[in-house]
Write a protein that holds these residues in place. Structure first.
Motif, PDB file in Angstrom:
ATOM      1  N   ARG A  89       0.853  -1.189   0.000  1.00 22.38           N
ATOM      2  CA  ARG A  89       0.000   0.000   0.000  1.00 22.38           C
ATOM      3  C   ARG A  89       0.891   1.241   0.000  1.00 22.38           C
ATOM      4  O   ARG A  89       2.094   1.147   0.212  1.00 22.38           O
ATOM      5  CB  ARG A  89      -0.884  -0.001   1.248  1.00 22.38           C
ATOM      6  CG  ARG A  89      -1.924  -1.107   1.271  1.00 22.38           C
ATOM      7  CD  ARG A  89      -2.711  -1.110   2.582  1.00 22.38           C
ATOM      8  NE  ARG A  89      -1.905  -1.599   3.696  1.00 22.38           N
ATOM      9  CZ  ARG A  89      -1.487  -0.850   4.700  1.00 22.38           C
ATOM     10  NH1 ARG A  89      -1.765   0.445   4.723  1.00 22.38           N
ATOM     11  NH2 ARG A  89      -0.773  -1.364   5.684  1.00 22.38           N
ATOM     12  N   ASP A 145       1.222  -5.778   5.942  1.00 19.04           N
ATOM     13  CA  ASP A 145      -0.049  -6.509   5.965  1.00 19.04           C
ATOM     14  C   ASP A 145      -0.427  -6.995   7.359  1.00 19.04           C
ATOM     15  O   ASP A 145      -1.411  -7.723   7.515  1.00 19.04           O
ATOM     16  CB  ASP A 145       0.037  -7.710   5.018  1.00 19.04           C
ATOM     17  CG  ASP A 145       0.241  -7.294   3.574  1.00 19.04           C
ATOM     18  OD1 ASP A 145      -0.363  -6.283   3.169  1.00 19.04           O
ATOM     19  OD2 ASP A 145       1.015  -7.955   2.865  1.00 19.04           O
ATOM     20  N   SER A 194      -1.925  -6.612  11.027  1.00 21.23           N
ATOM     21  CA  SER A 194      -2.912  -5.813  11.760  1.00 21.23           C
ATOM     22  C   SER A 194      -2.715  -6.037  13.264  1.00 21.23           C
ATOM     23  O   SER A 194      -2.630  -7.183  13.725  1.00 21.23           O
ATOM     24  CB  SER A 194      -4.332  -6.224  11.349  1.00 21.23           C
ATOM     25  OG  SER A 194      -5.290  -5.500  12.076  1.00 21.23           O
TER      26      SER A 194
END
Length: 331
Positions: A2, A291, A293
């Motif tokens: 991202r 990635d 969390s």
């Protein structure tokens, strides 16, 4: 990966600090391996590469230019001025406009580029008003030699003063679980002016990876030998924090290094960590942190476990501390 914003640039949420390949932690890998690592980083999705005139006294910029100059459109390039080796071979902080210009010209040549996307003042020169140094950087923007201006290791007041002269796109400082100084005022200042915050040493110079258990054998050229937190007696006490930290990484389903990076990414969407490494394996591991969390409960536990009150030893020795303007917690 991202992306996040630095001014008009979209950069990978995790950037690559290139310093380690040439400087800072003892001898780096050979050139061929460094070239391979930088190219594999681009292949893995890194699009933000960070170097400086100081790193290896120009050697790191040369390596970056040689390794990935042919892929210039694949990444945003950041370098730094204001901290260099002068003509007498002495490391110095120098923010004079003429020196900033000279350093930029040298960096452009070593990198083999016509323009540097983000150019930081590496350290503020106490003998030169920040307005003068930033004014020189602003001139370089107008001339098309750099695109955006950044600052490194400065106070919130300095950020605001500089921003009045020229828009500040990014501020870089050390930030990790064990170095929380930006939380005092700098993060708020960055939010106020719309600047990104770039976090160097996000895995605490290897401490938060859990793979550095013994500091007695550090190379003589390793900067950690001068850092009080890495004094063997202090470090042994700091290692006690890692048992619970390792449990939190296991609970999150990631490595300890990835947890450190994921914590930073969760702290704010304008924060961009730039871990450095001399290992392709670790570079890929770091990229995968994008990635991960982290739950609210784990975030709370992390911040209670490792912070300025639980870590033993200062982040810099007295000499190095004099060169930074970042706010300090009370002793």
């Amino acid at each position: 990966m991202r992306t996040r914003k630095i001014a008009g640039f979209d950069v990978s949420v995790i950037g690559l600090g290139c310093m380690n390949l040439s400087y800072g932690y003892g001898p780096g890998p050979d050139e061929a391996y460094g070239v391979r690592l930088l190219n594999e980083a681009l292949d893995a999705g890194y699009t933000f590469m960070d170097t400086a005139a100081l790193y290896g006294f120009g050697a790191n910029e040369k390596l970056v230019g040689k390794a990935i100059g042919h892929r210039r459109d694949d990444y945003v390039l950041a370098s730094k001025c204001g901290l260099r080796r002068n003509n007498e071979g002495v490391r110095e902080i120098n923010g004079r406009p003429d020196v900033i210009r000279e350093t930029c010209e040298q960096s452009l040549s070593r990198l083999g580029v016509d323009v540097i996307d983000l150019y930081y003042l590496h350290r503020m020169d106490p003998n030169v008003p920040i307005e003068d140094s930033v004014g020189a950087l602003s001139d370089l923007v107008r001339e098309g030699k750099i695109r955006e201006v950044g600052l490194s290791e400065v106070s919130a007041d300095t950020i605001r003063r500089a921003h009045k002269v020229h828009p500040i796109a990014a501020v870089q400082s050390e930030y990790s679980l064990w170095t929380r100084n930006p939380e005092i005022a700098v993060l708020d200042a960055c939010e106020d002016i719309g600047a990104a915050f770039v976090a160097f040493s996000p895995v605490a110079r290897k401490f938060l990876t859990g793979t550095l258990q013994d500091v007695s054998g550090l190379h003589d050229d390793d900067i950690r030998k001068t850092i009080p937190r890495f004094d063997p007696e202090n470090y042994e006490k700091n290692l006690e924090l890692l048992e619970e930290y390792a449990n939190l990484a296991e609970e999150t389903g990631c490595s300890m290094a990835q947890l450190a990076l994921a914590w930073l990414l969760a702290k704010g969407d304008t924060i961009i960590p730039i871990p450095g490494t001399t290992s392709i394996e670790h570079m890929l591991e770091n990229a995968a942190a994008a990635d991960v969390s982290v739950s609210f409960d784990v975030m709370t536990c992390l911040e209670s476990l490792i912070n300025q009150n639980t870590v033993i030893g200062a982040r810099y020795d007295a000499k190095a501390q004099k060169s930074v303007g970042t706010e300090e917690f009370p002793s």
